[in-house]
Design an enzyme around this catalytic site. Structure first.
Site, short mmCIF file in Angstrom:
data_model
loop_
_atom_site.label_atom_id
_atom_site.label_comp_id
_atom_site.label_asym_id
_atom_site.label_seq_id
_atom_site.Cartn_x
_atom_site.Cartn_y
_atom_site.Cartn_z
N LYS A 120 0.82 -1.21 0.00
CA LYS A 120 0.00 0.00 0.00
C LYS A 120 0.86 1.26 0.00
O LYS A 120 1.91 1.33 0.63
CB LYS A 120 -0.93 0.00 1.22
CG LYS A 120 -1.89 -1.17 1.30
CD LYS A 120 -2.92 -1.15 0.20
CE LYS A 120 -3.84 -2.35 0.26
NZ LYS A 120 -4.72 -2.36 1.43
N TRP A 576 -12.17 1.73 2.96
CA TRP A 576 -12.43 1.62 1.54
C TRP A 576 -13.74 2.27 1.13
O TRP A 576 -14.32 1.97 0.09
CB TRP A 576 -12.39 0.15 1.11
CG TRP A 576 -11.00 -0.42 1.27
CD1 TRP A 576 -9.87 0.24 1.66
CD2 TRP A 576 -10.60 -1.77 1.03
NE1 TRP A 576 -8.80 -0.61 1.68
CE2 TRP A 576 -9.21 -1.84 1.30
CE3 TRP A 576 -11.27 -2.92 0.62
CZ2 TRP A 576 -8.49 -3.03 1.17
CZ3 TRP A 576 -10.56 -4.09 0.48
CH2 TRP A 576 -9.18 -4.14 0.76
N HIS A 656 -8.76 -11.75 7.66
CA HIS A 656 -7.80 -11.78 6.55
C HIS A 656 -7.23 -10.38 6.34
O HIS A 656 -7.93 -9.38 6.45
CB HIS A 656 -8.50 -12.23 5.26
CG HIS A 656 -7.64 -12.03 4.04
ND1 HIS A 656 -6.50 -12.75 3.82
CD2 HIS A 656 -7.74 -11.16 3.00
CE1 HIS A 656 -5.94 -12.35 2.70
NE2 HIS A 656 -6.66 -11.38 2.19
N GLU A 680 -1.15 -12.18 3.35
CA GLU A 680 -0.28 -12.26 2.18
C GLU A 680 1.11 -12.69 2.60
O GLU A 680 1.66 -12.19 3.56
CB GLU A 680 -0.21 -10.89 1.50
CG GLU A 680 0.74 -10.83 0.32
CD GLU A 680 2.19 -10.57 0.71
OE1 GLU A 680 3.08 -11.11 0.02
OE2 GLU A 680 2.43 -9.86 1.70
N HIS A 709 -2.37 -11.84 -7.25
CA HIS A 709 -2.32 -10.61 -8.02
C HIS A 709 -1.42 -10.74 -9.25
O HIS A 709 -1.16 -9.76 -9.94
CB HIS A 709 -1.85 -9.45 -7.14
CG HIS A 709 -2.87 -9.05 -6.11
ND1 HIS A 709 -2.92 -9.63 -4.87
CD2 HIS A 709 -3.89 -8.17 -6.15
CE1 HIS A 709 -3.91 -9.10 -4.18
NE2 HIS A 709 -4.52 -8.21 -4.93
N CYS A 741 -5.02 -13.99 -1.22
CA CYS A 741 -6.18 -13.09 -1.24
C CYS A 741 -7.30 -13.76 -2.01
O CYS A 741 -7.18 -14.92 -2.44
CB CYS A 741 -5.77 -11.76 -1.89
SG CYS A 741 -6.83 -10.36 -1.47
#
Length: 772
Positions: A120, A576, A656, A680, A709, A741
């Site tokens: 991030k 979010w 998670h 992750e 990803h 994820c």
């Protein structure tokens, strides 16, 4: 503010603008290129068209100096790695063979080569590609992209300012390359990097740049005296470069603190500072250092990260104070407008009375231009805009949407007991093992399965009225049946229903909670071509009816294996979303937690024995300054426990988290008191497992063994090797096996093969465990 202006004419500018285009043209072009349907020339033509449209739009709105270099096919930090030649060795051949394909290989990986790690961007939901550096790194300047885009803007007759990630932030964001000692400090490479930046600056000056912006948001974090001395040296050296553009050093997202006097004294021509939220402290800090005599100040007074209309009078007051602290004051948003949607007027489904509360990128641009006009010509010049702004702010403050007495009474009645499980973890673990009967190294997934074109089409057809509700629900049931059957055939131990009914892990819930607003076109880039539509948390939150129970219960009816209930946690629901700014975040979090608590309890009552409450944003929302951490973590962990603490001891609570730095919040992860956490770990090579072990984390954990990803399919051998690393840190009786994820963005072919390999890896290691 007086009605007369004694200041030089202020200019309006922005640091960056949404990249995707009104209809996400960039996403479509890039994904078309990946699939071979769009040529490289066509891809670059779409990009050039989007840049041109953005610049002309900004200029037409009154922006006096447009940004260049902020546009990216995937990520601006990856673009910086290309600019300074920091291409990992494993990708050099691909980059040499084809620059575009090599660029995307670094971002996404290939079947044979892993991508760069992703995490991030500070405390936002934007993800950047982490530079990999080591003692042998050699930097080489490549200013092609930056020069090309500057020349494009100048050819339109516009004043343009290239925007680059600054050298200090770039090195502080980097990590040791694979095989390099973990204690290697990339900042030690500064002396090699500065000549490359000097060369890029010279190239931009030769191409016509008057100013170049160097972004240094890492300096708003807690920095050591050595870091600050290094920053001072960096800008002393760059300031001494001959034949360079004027340098504007920008910071945002928080207050600069001890870094402010360092930058104020640096031999650069200007600073761009954030004056919103906690960064409002920059105003006092600037006064304390005696202002910026002889320098330009770009004042970020319009919040670039949220979507509420600015309080123009308040911003004008701040700007008026700043006039006495710098030779020139220009006006901007607080950071790049990359973090907000493009245009609020596109939202035809939102009540027009509410719509005037909102400001997306285009509206924030207009606010910035209005403030510059007011600063230059006085308030009489913008009297109409100020009156409309006052009316909008008053409308929002007085709206019944923002206050629900029943919700506030329920929050006020919360006690400490409401946030504690009825039994300690060891007793719960024994009850859960007896109830669930899972094997060692149990396998599961994070929640979502591929969102196919057929599913998205069905959802669009439902909205358009060409598919009725009954037909849509049968399509969802069919997808759930397929997902359950696949998992059973593959041998997954704890199943999920796949979330085919969900458009997004936050929006889906927001659309069913009172107090939220949903957008139709409010797309914001999360990473690469992944865009999300953050809902707007506008008022007090409550849950009118169950949101997930019937779909989870239906999936459970198809199998004897446990099916996880899947919810998004309260902190992530805030992080979010575009969250209300008229009350403390802790109060809003408790409201959301109580609504989710009702859902958790209803899932359990319907027979769900495993419930996952995802909090991927827990680390992301951590304040950038350590002094602010304790208060945040106290209310964030309390909100999670308030959501989950009402269940029986034999109901297993999972959570998670993904793609963040977890080492500094392990205690908070512990304080969540979840029974199982999945995180992750594939790209970071099980680092989080070692961090959990070092902390003495006492519960069960699933560090991911499949990086979802990337389109790469990990082999069973690769997954087994990662699991072995996990077992070095976490005992087998507490280790779960799962992807990093959710699988929403993956295709079915890679999903099938990857999950089969994951299950094979778990079974291989189970066979090696000692029997009891």
């Amino acid at each position: 503010m007086t009605t007369k202006s004694a200041a030089p004419a202020a200019r309006a500018t922005v640091y960056g603008y949404p990249r995707q285009g009104r209809d996400r043209e960039l996403k479509k072009a890039v994904e078309g290129y990946w699939k071979g349907r769009v040529t490289a020339d066509a891809l670059h033509a779409v990009a050039a068209g989007l840049r041109r449209a953005n610049w002309l739009e900004l200029s037409g709105a009154g922006i006096a100096e447009v940004p260049t270099g902020d546009f990216s096919f995937y990520d601006h930090v990856l673009d910086t790695s290309v600019m300074v030649g920091a291409v990992p060795g494993r990708h050099r051949d691909a980059v040499a063979a084809d620059a575009t394909d090599g660029y995307f290989a670094m971002a996404r990986g290939t079947q044979d080569v892993a991508p760069l790690e992703m995490t991030k961007w500070f405390d936002t939901n934007y993800h950047y590609l982490v530079p990999e550096l080591g003692p042998d790194t050699v930097f080489v300047a490549d200013s092609t992209k930056q020069v090309t885009e500057l020349r494009e803007a100048l050819a339109l007759g516009l004043a343009a300012r290239p925007v680059l990630v600054g050298p200090i932030t770039y090195l502080l964001l980097a990590k040791p390359a694979p095989g390099v000692a973990e204690d290697f400090q990339p900042l030690t490479l500064l002396d090699r990097l500065l000549p490359v930046y000097a060369e890029v600056l010279a190239d931009l000056r030769a191409a016509g740049a008057e100013w170049v912006q160097l972004d240094e948001p890492a300096l708003v974090q807690d920095r050591t005296p050595a870091d600050l001395n290094t920053a001072a040296r960096a800008y002393r050296d760059l300031g001494a470069v001959e034949d360079r553009p004027k340098i504007l050093v920008a910071s945002y997202f928080d207050r600069l603190g001890d870094a402010l006097p360092v930058l104020a004294k640096a031999p650069v021509e200007g600073l761009a500072l954030d004056f919103t939220g906690p960064a409002a402290a920059n105003l006092a800090g600037l006064a304390a250092v005696g202002g910026l005599p002889g320098k330009r100040l770009v004042a970020g007074v319009v919040d670039g990260r949220n979507i509420w209309a600015d309080d123009l009078q308040k911003s004008l007051t701040t700007l008026g104070t700043l006039l006495g602290l710098a030779d020139r004051v220009d006006v901007s948003a607080s950071c790049s407008l990359l973090h907000v949607p493009l245009d609020a007027t596109a939202e035809k489904d939102i009540d027009p009375q509410i719509l005037r509360w909102l400001a997306f990128a285009r509206q924030k641009t207009a606010e910035t231009v209005t403030l510059a006009a007011g600063l230059s010509r006085g308030t009489d010049a913008i009297a109409g805009e100020l009156a409309a702004n006052r009316a909008a702010l008053s409308s929002r403050a007085e709206s019944p949407l923002t206050r629900d007495p029943a919700v506030r009474a329920r929050v006020a009645a919360v006690t400490d007991t409401d946030g504690r499980r009825s039994r300690p973890y060891p007793e719960r673990a024994a009850a859960q093992r007896a109830h669930l009967g899972l094997p060692p190294l149990p396998t599961t997934t994070i929640g979502s399965f591929p969102q196919t074109t057929e599913l998205r089409t069905a959802r669009a057809d439902l909205r358009a009225g060409s598919l009725d509700a009954a037909g849509y629900e049968e399509r969802i049931r069919a997808e759930i049946r397929e997902v359950i059957a696949f998992q059973e055939k593959t041998g997954v131990d704890v199943l999920v229903h796949g979330e085919p009914e969900r458009n997004d892990m936050v929006q889906y819930f927001a659309e069913q909670l009172d107090g939220y607003l949903a957008t139709r076109h409010g797309w914001v880039q999360s990473y690469g071509t992944r865009y999300v539509r953050p809902p707007i948390l506008a008022g007090d939150i409550s849950r009118p009816k169950p949101m997930t129970v019937r779909w989870t219960a239906y999936a459970q009816s198809l199998t004897a294996k446990p099916v996880k209930g899947m919810l998004t946690g309260p902190v992530t629901m805030l992080a979010w979303s575009f969250v209300r700014d008229d009350q403390p975040l802790a109060d809003t979090a408790r409201q959301v937690a109580l609504a989710l608590r009702d859902e958790v309890n209803d899932l359990e009552a319907a027979g769900t024995s495993v419930i996952q409450v995802d909090e991927p944003a827990l680390r992301e929302t951590l304040p950038l300054r350590a002094a602010d951490h304790p208060a945040y973590l106290a209310w964030a962990t309390e909100a999670f426990r308030l959501t989950t603490a009402g269940v029986r001891p034999d109901t297993q609570i999972h959570t998670h988290m993904c793609y963040a730095e977890f080492g500094d919040i392990v205690q908070a992860i512990d304080d969540l008191d979840a029974d199982v956490i999945s995180l992750e770990a594939a790209r970071s090579h099980m680092r989080v497992a070692r961090e959990l072990a070092a902390h003495g984390y006492p519960r069960e954990a699933g560090p991911g063994v499949w990086d979802i990803h990337s389109p790469r399919v990990p082999s069973a051998e690769e997954a087994t090797a990662l699991l072995r690393k996990g077992l070095e840190a976490i005992p087998a009786d507490r280790l779960w096996v799962n992807p990093d994820c959710g699988l929403k963005t993956r295709g079915w072919p890679e999903t099938r093969t990857s999950l089969e390999n994951l299950v094979t890896a778990a079974r291989t290691l189970r066979g090696e465990l000692p029997t009891t």
